[in-house]
Design a protein around this motif. Structure first.
Motif, PDB file in Angstrom:
ATOM      1  N   LEU A  78       0.834  -1.202   0.000  1.00  0.00           N
ATOM      2  CA  LEU A  78       0.000   0.000   0.000  1.00  0.00           C
ATOM      3  C   LEU A  78       0.868   1.251   0.000  1.00  0.00           C
ATOM      4  CD1 LEU A  78      -2.846  -0.994   2.497  1.00  0.00           C
ATOM      5  CD2 LEU A  78      -3.021  -0.723   0.006  1.00  0.00           C
ATOM      6  N   GLY A  79       0.477   2.197  -0.818  1.00  0.00           N
ATOM      7  CA  GLY A  79       1.233   3.440  -0.951  1.00  0.00           C
ATOM      8  C   GLY A  79       2.259   3.415  -2.054  1.00  0.00           C
ATOM      9  N   ALA A  80       2.489   2.239  -2.683  1.00  0.00           N
ATOM     10  CA  ALA A  80       3.433   2.174  -3.802  1.00  0.00           C
ATOM     11  C   ALA A  80       2.982   3.119  -4.900  1.00  0.00           C
ATOM     12  CB  ALA A  80       3.530   0.752  -4.328  1.00  0.00           C
ATOM     13  N   MET A  81       3.945   3.793  -5.497  1.00  0.00           N
ATOM     14  CA  MET A  81       3.632   4.847  -6.453  1.00  0.00           C
ATOM     15  C   MET A  81       4.098   4.490  -7.852  1.00  0.00           C
ATOM     16  SD  MET A  81       6.514   7.457  -4.962  1.00  0.00           S
ATOM     17  CE  MET A  81       6.142   6.846  -3.307  1.00  0.00           C
ATOM     18  N   LEU A  82       3.519   5.158  -8.828  1.00  0.00           N
ATOM     19  CA  LEU A  82       3.969   5.053 -10.201  1.00  0.00           C
ATOM     20  C   LEU A  82       4.800   6.299 -10.493  1.00  0.00           C
ATOM     21  CD1 LEU A  82       3.620   3.070 -12.560  1.00  0.00           C
ATOM     22  CD2 LEU A  82       1.799   4.528 -13.424  1.00  0.00           C
ATOM     23  N   GLU A  83       6.048   6.060 -10.883  1.00  0.00           N
ATOM     24  CA  GLU A  83       7.002   7.148 -11.093  1.00  0.00           C
ATOM     25  C   GLU A  83       7.519   7.083 -12.524  1.00  0.00           C
ATOM     26  OE1 GLU A  83       9.754   8.793  -7.852  1.00  0.00           O
ATOM     27  OE2 GLU A  83      11.027   7.351  -8.909  1.00  0.00           O
ATOM     28  N   ILE A  84       7.903   8.237 -13.079  1.00  0.00           N
ATOM     29  CA  ILE A  84       8.472   8.274 -14.418  1.00  0.00           C
ATOM     30  C   ILE A  84       9.785   9.042 -14.383  1.00  0.00           C
ATOM     31  CG2 ILE A  84       6.229   8.117 -15.541  1.00  0.00           C
ATOM     32  CD1 ILE A  84       6.370  11.091 -16.158  1.00  0.00           C
ATOM     33  N   VAL A  85      10.636   8.731 -15.365  1.00  0.00           N
ATOM     34  CA  VAL A  85      11.906   9.431 -15.499  1.00  0.00           C
ATOM     35  C   VAL A  85      12.200   9.576 -16.988  1.00  0.00           C
ATOM     36  CG1 VAL A  85      13.342   7.344 -15.411  1.00  0.00           C
ATOM     37  CG2 VAL A  85      14.308   9.534 -14.717  1.00  0.00           C
ATOM     38  N   ARG A  86      12.753  10.702 -17.366  1.00  0.00           N
ATOM     39  CA  ARG A  86      13.145  10.938 -18.755  1.00  0.00           C
ATOM     40  C   ARG A  86      14.559  10.414 -18.970  1.00  0.00           C
ATOM     41  NH1 ARG A  86      11.180  15.244 -22.254  1.00  0.00           N
ATOM     42  NH2 ARG A  86      12.571  15.579 -24.042  1.00  0.00           N
ATOM     43  N   PHE A  87      14.777   9.782 -20.130  1.00  0.00           N
ATOM     44  CA  PHE A  87      16.087   9.199 -20.424  1.00  0.00           C
ATOM     45  C   PHE A  87      16.480   9.544 -21.851  1.00  0.00           C
ATOM     46  CE2 PHE A  87      18.698   5.486 -21.830  1.00  0.00           C
ATOM     47  CZ  PHE A  87      19.792   5.727 -21.012  1.00  0.00           C
ATOM     48  N   ASP A  88      17.695  10.099 -22.009  1.00  0.00           N
ATOM     49  CA  ASP A  88      18.235  10.438 -23.318  1.00  0.00           C
ATOM     50  C   ASP A  88      18.985   9.222 -23.854  1.00  0.00           C
ATOM     51  OD1 ASP A  88      19.910  11.358 -25.446  1.00  0.00           O
ATOM     52  OD2 ASP A  88      19.708  13.412 -24.715  1.00  0.00           O
ATOM     53  N   THR A  89      18.471   8.588 -24.888  1.00  0.00           N
ATOM     54  CA  THR A  89      19.068   7.363 -25.406  1.00  0.00           C
ATOM     55  C   THR A  89      20.323   7.634 -26.227  1.00  0.00           C
ATOM     56  OG1 THR A  89      17.765   7.345 -27.457  1.00  0.00           O
ATOM     57  CG2 THR A  89      16.781   6.303 -25.506  1.00  0.00           C
ATOM     58  N   HIS A  90      20.581   8.893 -26.561  1.00  0.00           N
ATOM     59  CA  HIS A  90      21.795   9.250 -27.302  1.00  0.00           C
ATOM     60  C   HIS A  90      22.973   9.460 -26.356  1.00  0.00           C
ATOM     61  CE1 HIS A  90      24.324  10.846 -30.455  1.00  0.00           C
ATOM     62  NE2 HIS A  90      24.537  11.944 -29.751  1.00  0.00           N
ATOM     63  N   THR A  91      22.731  10.215 -25.275  1.00  0.00           N
ATOM     64  CA  THR A  91      23.802  10.499 -24.302  1.00  0.00           C
ATOM     65  C   THR A  91      23.765   9.551 -23.112  1.00  0.00           C
ATOM     66  OG1 THR A  91      22.433  12.080 -23.074  1.00  0.00           O
ATOM     67  CG2 THR A  91      23.700  12.927 -24.952  1.00  0.00           C
ATOM     68  N   ASN A  92      22.677   8.774 -22.970  1.00  0.00           N
ATOM     69  CA  ASN A  92      22.465   7.877 -21.825  1.00  0.00           C
ATOM     70  C   ASN A  92      22.409   8.639 -20.503  1.00  0.00           C
ATOM     71  OD1 ASN A  92      22.364   5.538 -23.424  1.00  0.00           O
ATOM     72  ND2 ASN A  92      24.589   5.331 -23.379  1.00  0.00           N
ATOM     73  N   GLU A  93      21.885   9.859 -20.558  1.00  0.00           N
ATOM     74  CA  GLU A  93      21.716  10.669 -19.351  1.00  0.00           C
ATOM     75  C   GLU A  93      20.314  10.477 -18.786  1.00  0.00           C
ATOM     76  OE1 GLU A  93      22.608  14.626 -20.600  1.00  0.00           O
ATOM     77  OE2 GLU A  93      24.773  14.356 -20.417  1.00  0.00           O
ATOM     78  N   VAL A  94      20.244  10.365 -17.463  1.00  0.00           N
ATOM     79  CA  VAL A  94      18.986  10.154 -16.755  1.00  0.00           C
ATOM     80  C   VAL A  94      18.502  11.490 -16.195  1.00  0.00           C
ATOM     81  CG1 VAL A  94      17.837   8.914 -14.885  1.00  0.00           C
ATOM     82  CG2 VAL A  94      19.707   7.824 -16.147  1.00  0.00           C
ATOM     83  N   GLY A  95      17.239  11.824 -16.464  1.00  0.00           N
ATOM     84  CA  GLY A  95      16.685  13.086 -15.990  1.00  0.00           C
ATOM     85  C   GLY A  95      16.063  12.968 -14.610  1.00  0.00           C
ATOM     86  N   ALA A  96      15.296  13.984 -14.245  1.00  0.00           N
ATOM     87  CA  ALA A  96      14.653  14.041 -12.930  1.00  0.00           C
ATOM     88  C   ALA A  96      13.479  13.059 -12.859  1.00  0.00           C
ATOM     89  CB  ALA A  96      14.179  15.457 -12.641  1.00  0.00           C
ATOM     90  N   ARG A  97      13.253  12.553 -11.659  1.00  0.00           N
ATOM     91  CA  ARG A  97      12.129  11.645 -11.432  1.00  0.00           C
ATOM     92  C   ARG A  97      10.867  12.446 -11.120  1.00  0.00           C
ATOM     93  NH1 ARG A  97      12.691   9.101  -6.818  1.00  0.00           N
ATOM     94  NH2 ARG A  97      14.526  10.202  -6.051  1.00  0.00           N
ATOM     95  N   GLN A  98       9.701  11.867 -11.482  1.00  0.00           N
ATOM     96  CA  GLN A  98       8.417  12.522 -11.241  1.00  0.00           C
ATOM     97  C   GLN A  98       7.365  11.478 -10.890  1.00  0.00           C
ATOM     98  OE1 GLN A  98       6.882  14.637 -14.649  1.00  0.00           O
ATOM     99  NE2 GLN A  98       4.872  14.979 -13.715  1.00  0.00           N
ATOM    100  N   VAL A  99       6.667  11.664  -9.793  1.00  0.00           N
ATOM    101  CA  VAL A  99       5.573  10.773  -9.400  1.00  0.00           C
ATOM    102  C   VAL A  99       4.306  11.207 -10.134  1.00  0.00           C
ATOM    103  CG1 VAL A  99       4.133   9.979  -7.495  1.00  0.00           C
ATOM    104  CG2 VAL A  99       6.589  10.308  -7.149  1.00  0.00           C
ATOM    105  N   VAL A 100       3.647  10.248 -10.802  1.00  0.00           N
ATOM    106  CA  VAL A 100       2.417  10.570 -11.520  1.00  0.00           C
ATOM    107  C   VAL A 100       1.194   9.877 -10.928  1.00  0.00           C
ATOM    108  CG1 VAL A 100       3.556  11.112 -13.710  1.00  0.00           C
ATOM    109  CG2 VAL A 100       2.907   8.747 -13.210  1.00  0.00           C
ATOM    110  N   GLY A 101       1.412   8.904 -10.028  1.00  0.00           N
ATOM    111  CA  GLY A 101       0.286   8.245  -9.393  1.00  0.00           C
ATOM    112  C   GLY A 101       0.650   7.765  -8.011  1.00  0.00           C
ATOM    113  N   VAL A 102      -0.104   8.217  -6.983  1.00  0.00           N
ATOM    114  CA  VAL A 102       0.170   7.776  -5.613  1.00  0.00           C
ATOM    115  C   VAL A 102      -1.073   7.974  -4.772  1.00  0.00           C
ATOM    116  CG1 VAL A 102       1.079  10.022  -4.861  1.00  0.00           C
ATOM    117  CG2 VAL A 102       1.773   7.930  -3.660  1.00  0.00           C
ATOM    118  N   ASP A 103      -1.323   7.032  -3.873  1.00  0.00           N
ATOM    119  CA  ASP A 103      -2.430   7.091  -2.918  1.00  0.00           C
ATOM    120  C   ASP A 103      -2.056   6.146  -1.784  1.00  0.00           C
ATOM    121  OD1 ASP A 103      -4.904   6.404  -1.508  1.00  0.00           O
ATOM    122  OD2 ASP A 103      -5.961   7.394  -3.149  1.00  0.00           O
ATOM    123  N   GLU A 104      -2.045   6.625  -0.559  1.00  0.00           N
ATOM    124  CA  GLU A 104      -1.603   5.805   0.567  1.00  0.00           C
ATOM    125  C   GLU A 104      -2.464   4.565   0.774  1.00  0.00           C
ATOM    126  OE1 GLU A 104       1.166   5.913   2.395  1.00  0.00           O
ATOM    127  OE2 GLU A 104       1.753   7.435   0.931  1.00  0.00           O
TER     128      GLU A 104
END
Length: 389
Positions: A78-104
């Motif tokens: 319970l409380g597990a969230m759905l999170e997303i992250v942007r990823f550049d497949t050319h440079t292999n750089e990982v962007g900032a994380r963002q929660v898009v779904g959560v409910d305790e």
């Protein structure tokens, strides 16, 4: 029969494998690894650090969005969230994380991306609660929720209920593909979403949901039911499934509750044409292929997924090349783990490619628990396609 033809047939029989099950595995010589989201770093920062079930969607030629579950455990979380992250497949750089779904009070478990013909991006979530059922705590689906982006993935609206489709509510989305100008989606219903209070019948027998094909012609604003595949395939109990175009119709890969991995050829209206039981046909598939993903590359068909084979100490990430005319496996590649290594909870995987020709790389985004780590990480594995295909 002429002597020459007879000799040719004998040579073919002598050089052919004795049966399909004897296909030997191939292991790529090169493998690059990158940890995209590190569970140990999250745990050290006091954040929920169980990471699993990634899926991807392309934003442009270089960038993808990766969704994944972030919680505390595999189940009853319970409380597990759905999170997303942007990823550049050319440079292999990982962007900032963002929660898009959560409910305790809920579990956001699996996310599945769909990119619609008008450019809209939808993320469909398997949302669950925990309920007492059959004398123990169990997952009960609450109905699919989804959020959308109409600005190329820069922002997402709030999670909202997908709602019933032709009177049936669905709890888990497996895949969505654009075909003939429409979007066809694989979706699973569940007994607790059809008015039942329990996952078991009066005699204590486990009840399963059914997998259907849905279609949208208006970029996800509405959906219609096309075909109940569980019934079309003979009343089998199936769960995770994958869909790919094939000729005038489609090929469907299914994971059966009976421990069988199957392939099904259907026509454009999703009527069954022919099918194959991969588990019976091939010794290296001991049961199901977990979270199967079908894809085409260079006019050849591939199936990616979690496998258990007789000669490995733990689960493996496997790639199978499929002959669509016979539905037989003609090449079996073990992508991970390395020979003799063990992994824990791992391998819901999605592929993408960088480069072309001899320089092409198969990239796989997956989750993996690799001892001595206790939790899964979100990782990228990359292989020269020339060593894999």
């Amino acid at each position: 029969m002429s002597p020459a033809l007879k000799t040719t047939l004998l040579l073919l029989l002598a050089t052919a494998p004795a049966c399909a099950g004897e296909l030997l595995p191939v292991t790529p010589e090169q493998k690059n690894e990158q940890t995209l989201v590190d569970s140990e770093q999250l745990a050290a920062a006091g954040e929920e650090a169980y990471l699993a079930f990634p899926t991807i969607v392309w934003l442009d030629d270089d960038n993808i969005l990766i969704s994944y579950k972030r919680g505390r455990s595999h189940a009853l979380d319970l409380g597990a969230m759905l999170e997303i992250v942007r990823f550049d497949t050319h440079t292999n750089e990982v962007g900032a994380r963002q929660v898009v779904g959560v409910d305790e009070g809920l579990i956001y478990q699996m996310g599945e991306w769909i990119r619609f013909p008008n450019g809209r991006i939808g993320l469909y979530a398997d949302v669950q609660r925990v309920a007492q059922d059959g004398g123990r705590n169990r997952h009960h689906r609450t109905g699919v929720q989804w959020c959308r982006s109409d600005d190329g993935g820069r922002t997402f609206g709030p999670m909202q209920e997908m709602g019933p489709v032709d009177g049936v509510e669905y709890g888990y989305i497996f895949e969505g593909i654009v075909s003939r100008g429409q979007v066809f989606m694989l979706a699973m219903s569940f007994p607790e979403l059809t008015g039942r209070k329990s996952l078991f019948d009066e005699d204590g027998k486990r009840l399963y949901g059914e997998v259907s094909v849905l279609v949208s012609s208006d970029n996800g604003e509405s959906w219609k039911h096309v075909r109940n595949l569980s019934r079309e395939f003979g009343g089998i109990d199936i769960n995770e499934s994958s869909l790919a175009e094939y000729g005038e119709g489609y090929i469907v890969a299914t994971r059966g509750y009976d421990g069988r991995a199957r392939l099904h050829v259907v026509d454009k209206d999703f009527h069954l044409v022919r099918e194959s039981d991969m588990t019976s046909a091939h010794d290296m598939i001991r049961g199901v292929v977990g979270r199967p993903r079908l894809f085409w590359r260079d006019e050849k068909l591939y199936l990616l997924g979690r496998n258990h084979s007789a000669n490995r100490p733990s689960m493996e990430l496997a790639l199978f090349r499929i002959r669509p005319d016979s539905l037989a496996v003609e090449r079996y590649v073990i992508l991970d783990p390395d020979e003799g290594a063990r992994v824990g909870d791992s391998y819901y995987a999605v592929p993408y490619f960088r480069g072309t020709g001899d320089n092409a790389l198969l990239n796989v985004i997956t989750y993996r628990t690799q001892p001595p780590r206790r939790r899964p990480d979100i990782v990228r594995l990359a292989f020269p396609w020339s060593q894999v295909h």
